[in-house]
Design an enzyme around this catalytic site. Sequence first.
Site, mmCIF file in Angstrom:
data_model
loop_
_atom_site.group_PDB
_atom_site.id
_atom_site.type_symbol
_atom_site.label_atom_id
_atom_site.label_comp_id
_atom_site.label_asym_id
_atom_site.label_seq_id
_atom_site.Cartn_x
_atom_site.Cartn_y
_atom_site.Cartn_z
ATOM 1 N N ALA A 1 -3.194 3.733 -2.868
ATOM 2 C CA ALA A 1 -3.055 2.595 -3.774
ATOM 3 C C ALA A 1 -2.790 1.314 -2.998
ATOM 4 O O ALA A 1 -2.128 1.331 -1.960
ATOM 5 C CB ALA A 1 -1.910 2.837 -4.753
ATOM 6 N N ALA B 1 0.841 -1.196 0.000
ATOM 7 C CA ALA B 1 0.000 0.000 0.000
ATOM 8 C C ALA B 1 0.874 1.243 0.000
ATOM 9 O O ALA B 1 1.974 1.248 0.558
ATOM 10 C CB ALA B 1 -0.925 0.004 1.213
ATOM 11 N N ASP B 2 0.386 2.280 -0.632
ATOM 12 C CA ASP B 2 1.090 3.560 -0.610
ATOM 13 C C ASP B 2 0.073 4.679 -0.779
ATOM 14 O O ASP B 2 -1.030 4.462 -1.301
ATOM 15 C CB ASP B 2 2.142 3.643 -1.718
ATOM 16 N N GLN B 3 0.467 5.857 -0.318
ATOM 17 C CA GLN B 3 -0.417 7.018 -0.417
ATOM 18 C C GLN B 3 0.394 8.248 -0.793
ATOM 19 O O GLN B 3 1.471 8.478 -0.242
ATOM 20 C CB GLN B 3 -1.124 7.253 0.912
#
EC number: 3.6.1.9
Length: 202
Positions: A115, A78-80
């Site tokens: 994401a 996950a990434d933001q």
Amino acid sequence: MTLWLGPQPLVLASQSRARQALLTNAGIPFEAIPAKLDERGIARVSGLSAPGDIAALLAQEKAAFVSNHHPGRLVLGADQTLALGAREFNKPADRNEAAKQLRELAGRRHELHSAIAVVRNGITLFAEVVIARMTMRPLSDEEIAVYLDEVGDTATCSVGGYQVEGLGVHLFDGIHGDHSTILGLPLLPLLGFLRSQKLLTL
């Protein structure tokens, strides 16, 4: 009957407490194994500029990195990213940078691009990017200083210098988006994927 049908717990390629709490509260068993990557370096070399594309790339890279070390396991990355207009923000390096970011965001609307990517044996099985829109209220320098005094070092743990699940909620006039997306792990598309793979009973 149990909720989770997987042969092993999900692997979360993140040390984020917010992401871990989301999975725990959703009843998804997991093992947290953070990916040791140079995120800024990967984004820079990629040549990508759209915040959603960068978040998607980093989520996939994190999951793939951990997957390569844990064959057969289902790995969630996950990434933001945060975008103010065309400008992307990174996690502030220190209190001064956090204050600068908050001054720039105050009184304006920005976007959070969250994401996720699910990988097994180096193959991406699912990927999604979801956007939340955040309107920060006007803030004086004194209010920013009070906020940073209260939150301490946690201001450097999140892009934008705030964590809306904590005292950061005081900074906002409006929040438009799914709560889990704002916290950096869009749960609804993830749960939909897990159901499609017959990994959940609910």
